[in-house]
Design an enzyme around this catalytic site. Structure first.
Site, PDB file in Angstrom:
ATOM      1  N   LYS A  66     -46.854  27.891  11.344  1.00  0.00           N
ATOM      2  CA  LYS A  66     -46.399  28.558  10.118  1.00  0.00           C
ATOM      3  C   LYS A  66     -47.362  28.303   8.970  1.00  0.00           C
ATOM      4  O   LYS A  66     -47.788  29.230   8.284  1.00  0.00           O
ATOM      5  CB  LYS A  66     -44.989  28.073   9.750  1.00  0.00           C
ATOM      6  CG  LYS A  66     -44.431  28.724   8.486  1.00  0.00           C
ATOM      7  CD  LYS A  66     -43.036  28.216   8.136  1.00  0.00           C
ATOM      8  CE  LYS A  66     -41.998  28.778   9.058  1.00  0.00           C
ATOM      9  NZ  LYS A  66     -40.615  28.494   8.604  1.00  0.00           N
ATOM     10  N   GLU A  71     -51.303  18.350  14.754  1.00  0.00           N
ATOM     11  CA  GLU A  71     -51.533  18.434  16.192  1.00  0.00           C
ATOM     12  C   GLU A  71     -52.076  19.809  16.582  1.00  0.00           C
ATOM     13  O   GLU A  71     -53.032  19.920  17.361  1.00  0.00           O
ATOM     14  CB  GLU A  71     -50.218  18.168  16.950  1.00  0.00           C
ATOM     15  CG  GLU A  71     -49.631  16.788  16.720  1.00  0.00           C
ATOM     16  CD  GLU A  71     -48.598  16.784  15.607  1.00  0.00           C
ATOM     17  OE1 GLU A  71     -47.726  15.897  15.625  1.00  0.00           O
ATOM     18  OE2 GLU A  71     -48.668  17.669  14.712  1.00  0.00           O
ATOM     19  N   GLY A  77     -38.286  26.815  12.905  1.00  0.00           N
ATOM     20  CA  GLY A  77     -39.178  26.636  14.041  1.00  0.00           C
ATOM     21  C   GLY A  77     -38.479  26.695  15.384  1.00  0.00           C
ATOM     22  O   GLY A  77     -38.952  27.347  16.318  1.00  0.00           O
ATOM     23  N   ARG A  78     -37.325  26.027  15.504  1.00  0.00           N
ATOM     24  CA  ARG A  78     -36.658  25.986  16.806  1.00  0.00           C
ATOM     25  C   ARG A  78     -35.902  27.279  17.099  1.00  0.00           C
ATOM     26  O   ARG A  78     -35.341  27.434  18.184  1.00  0.00           O
ATOM     27  CB  ARG A  78     -35.726  24.773  16.863  1.00  0.00           C
ATOM     28  CG  ARG A  78     -34.719  24.678  15.732  1.00  0.00           C
ATOM     29  CD  ARG A  78     -34.118  23.275  15.676  1.00  0.00           C
ATOM     30  NE  ARG A  78     -33.267  23.071  14.520  1.00  0.00           N
ATOM     31  CZ  ARG A  78     -33.713  22.732  13.317  1.00  0.00           C
ATOM     32  NH1 ARG A  78     -35.015  22.582  13.106  1.00  0.00           N
ATOM     33  NH2 ARG A  78     -32.874  22.527  12.309  1.00  0.00           N
ATOM     34  N   GLU A 101     -32.634  18.272  16.778  1.00  0.00           N
ATOM     35  CA  GLU A 101     -33.293  18.494  15.493  1.00  0.00           C
ATOM     36  C   GLU A 101     -32.349  19.171  14.507  1.00  0.00           C
ATOM     37  O   GLU A 101     -32.457  18.985  13.295  1.00  0.00           O
ATOM     38  CB  GLU A 101     -34.558  19.336  15.678  1.00  0.00           C
ATOM     39  CG  GLU A 101     -35.491  19.310  14.474  1.00  0.00           C
ATOM     40  CD  GLU A 101     -36.861  19.871  14.758  1.00  0.00           C
ATOM     41  OE1 GLU A 101     -37.792  19.076  14.996  1.00  0.00           O
ATOM     42  OE2 GLU A 101     -37.004  21.113  14.753  1.00  0.00           O
ATOM     43  N   HIS A 109     -31.279  12.811  42.571  1.00  0.00           N
ATOM     44  CA  HIS A 109     -31.973  11.656  43.152  1.00  0.00           C
ATOM     45  C   HIS A 109     -32.582  10.777  42.059  1.00  0.00           C
ATOM     46  O   HIS A 109     -33.485   9.986  42.326  1.00  0.00           O
ATOM     47  CB  HIS A 109     -33.048  12.140  44.126  1.00  0.00           C
ATOM     48  CG  HIS A 109     -32.477  12.927  45.256  1.00  0.00           C
ATOM     49  ND1 HIS A 109     -32.071  12.345  46.443  1.00  0.00           N
ATOM     50  CD2 HIS A 109     -32.203  14.245  45.385  1.00  0.00           C
ATOM     51  CE1 HIS A 109     -31.587  13.280  47.248  1.00  0.00           C
ATOM     52  NE2 HIS A 109     -31.661  14.448  46.630  1.00  0.00           N
ATOM     53  N   LYS A 161     -44.859  11.459  10.237  1.00  0.00           N
ATOM     54  CA  LYS A 161     -46.096  12.231  10.090  1.00  0.00           C
ATOM     55  C   LYS A 161     -46.864  11.798   8.837  1.00  0.00           C
ATOM     56  O   LYS A 161     -48.089  11.699   8.856  1.00  0.00           O
ATOM     57  CB  LYS A 161     -45.781  13.722  10.022  1.00  0.00           C
ATOM     58  CG  LYS A 161     -45.256  14.299  11.326  1.00  0.00           C
ATOM     59  CD  LYS A 161     -45.365  15.799  11.379  1.00  0.00           C
ATOM     60  CE  LYS A 161     -44.544  16.490  10.331  1.00  0.00           C
ATOM     61  NZ  LYS A 161     -44.547  17.964  10.493  1.00  0.00           N
TER      62      LYS A 161
END
Length: 544
Positions: free
Chosen positions: A206, A212, A267-268, A353, A384, A510
């Site tokens: 955005k 990152e 964002g999500r 979040e 398992h 951050k």
């Protein structure tokens, strides 16, 4: 106490929990042969079975009363109308508008956002069609064979989950790759598989400043330019999804290759926007629009269905029942299908979040538990790994099971083995196995036993599960499933009276990382932080 926990309905639910805490679901099923009919719902071809929950005829009316007293109907209306319900950031929350096929004007802050949305959708169609047809070619004239999505969080998890889930619908020969981790191994391992002449990079950020994402983007750009010996190649191999035009142009991307989205898209919740460009680049724009249509139909259903017949509302209320009254701290999402293997990770971000908050919408500390820890992986692998804890551990873990009724592949026995495990696990979690049953089995087998062995083989059962069963994992069905879960998260936030649409908790780490970064550029010992951070930095400098 807060107004929520002090309410008469909350207190009634506490008392009701005490009344039924020791009831077992196997007895509930034995006493009511119509339990499934009463406690299952359908939306389109999606069946939602919530009969395997620790609820009686009294439970849901009380939970529904809690929803009504939380002004849920008004909050749903505010969500869809564009009110600025994200109060801390003074933003509307309109990801639902991204999947509304109607072209009637929808004015927000003086702009017709439907016109803006359809303009971007049209641009996505033109671009993805050009890539698929070979009209869009790389710098040396070769067709694109690989698309690399570089993003993080919602700019990675949502598109990656959808692309992998809809792999059978992939169009053409384009391979999709996703890079999110700033650890250099992920980018390097991806680039090592690629031909720079036929690779297209999609930078999804955005602000175009996410550390990152931009670190990976600059490294990808350097790889491309160095490989092709052509700085001008960036124009044909990079596109951006961003709101920061200046930064994108500064990076070297042609302004015509910028895809817009807006601050009212969290964002999500952004896979429905141009952030999801990697989706039509893989499955084609027609299938992407089917994904949008499925979500839109779920939106309309959520808006209009009575609460007692509303799957997201029931999902949310059951989650509150276990989270706030049974003190269950986690929730497992267990898809039985390879293509849904990223769905638990996507829902982990969506839920945690959104509702991992310790203050209410007015900034006051809450005195109740909010969002659960969400986790899981595709079955049958989990059987398992951690199913041992779910079946016989000391923690109550409510679970969602999801499975398509048909598969696009056929191998003898594989499908029925998968489905039988899906059905067997939910049945076992509900009914368990008593000591008498264990003893009888051992005696019939002629085995020697003692009480320790019997106790080890007892399954308490009474573990709540929801089951989603649907015909096929199509783009439309996947869109509906995602939207149903989005609305579940919204309903829980509305009842807990928290802001489900900010994420302040991601900022502090951050910010501190940014302060530490310069310290790592030299070999000088540091002494300016706490003793642990100093010790870790100094040892890192010693061993690197």
């Amino acid at each position: 106490m807060s107004s929520l926990t002090d309410s008469a309905t909350w207190q009634e639910l506490r008392e009701h929990h005490r009344e039924i805490a020791e009831l077992h679901m196997r007895d509930m099923f034995a006493q009511d042969s119509k339990r499934f009919d009463k406690l299952s719902l359908k939306f389109q071809d999606i069946l939602f079975d919530f009969s395997k929950n620790r609820i009686t005829e009294k439970t849901l009316p009380l939970l529904l009363k809690l929803a009504e007293e939380s002004d849920l109907a008004d909050k749903i209306a505010a969500l869809f109308s564009g009110e600025k319900i994200n109060r801390t950031e003074n933003r509307s929350v309109l990801h639902t508008a991204l999947r509304n096929p109607g072209r009637q004007p929808f004015m927000l802050d003086g702009r017709d956002i439907h016109a803006d949305i359809h303009s971007v959708l049209n641009k996505m169609r033109v671009f993805s069609d050009a890539v698929h047809s070979g009209e869009w070619r790389g710098y040396t004239g070769k067709v694109i064979t690989d698309v690399v999505n570089i993003g993080i969080g919602g700019s990675d998890l949502g598109p990656k989950m959808v692309v992998r889930a809809l792999q059978p619908y992939a169009k053409g020969t384009i391979q999709s790759h996703f890079v999110s981790n700033v650890a250099q191994a992920e980018l390097i391992n991806t680039l090592n598989k690629l031909n720079p002449e036929t690779t297209l990079f999609l930078i999804a950020s955005k602000t175009f400043t996410t550390l990152e994402t931009m670190t990976n983007a600059f490294s990808a750009r350097a790889w491309l330019v160095d490989s092709l010996k052509a700085p001008g190649a960036v124009d044909k191999h990079f596109v951006a999804v961003s709101t920061n035009r200046d930064k994108v142009v500064e990076f070297g991307i042609d302004p015509d290759n910028i895809f817009e989205f807006w601050d009212w898209v969290g964002g999500r919740y952004s896979l429905w926007s141009a952030i999801g460009l990697s989706i039509p680049l893989n499955i084609g724009m027609d299938n992407f629009e089917q994904l949008l249509n499925g979500a839109h139909e779920a939106d309309e259903y959520f808006k209009n269905a009575p609460f007692e017949q509303n799957i997201p509302v029931i999902m949310a209320l059951l989650g509150i029942w276990y989270n706030n009254f049974f003190n269950a701290e986690t929730h497992a999402i267990l898809p039985y299908g390879y293509y849904l293997r990223y769905f638990p990770a996507f829902m982990q971000q969506m839920d945690m979040e959104s509702n991992g908050k310790n203050i209410d919408i007015d900034g006051n500390p809450v005195d109740y538990q909010t969002g659960p820890i969400v986790w899981g992986q595709a079955g049958t692998n989990g059987q398992h790994a951690y199913y041992q804890l779910i079946h016989q551990g000391t923690k109550l873990v409510p679970c969602d099971f999801l499975i398509p009724g048909t598969s696009c592949h056929f191998l003898p026995d594989h499908r029925n083995i998968l489905v039988s495990n899906f059905l067997g696990q939910t049945q076992a979690l509900m009914q368990g196995k008593t000591a008498d049953q264990v003893r009888k089995e051992l005696e019939q087998a002629g085995s020697e036993y003692d009480e320790a062995l019997i106790n080890a083989k007892v399954f308490p059962g009474n573990i709540p599960t929801n089951s989603f069963l649907f015909k096929v994992l199509s783009p439309k069905t996947l869109g509906s499933l995602i939207a149903l879960y989005e609305h579940k998260v919204f309903v829980q936030g509305a009842i807990w009276n928290i802001n489900s649409f900010d994420q302040m908790g991601v900022e502090l780490g951050k910010k501190l990382s940014g302060a530490i970064f310069p310290e790592l550029q030299n070999d000088q010992p540091v002494h300016s932080y706490d003793s642990s951070t100093n010790g870790l930095i100094n040892y890192l400098k010693e061993i690197r």
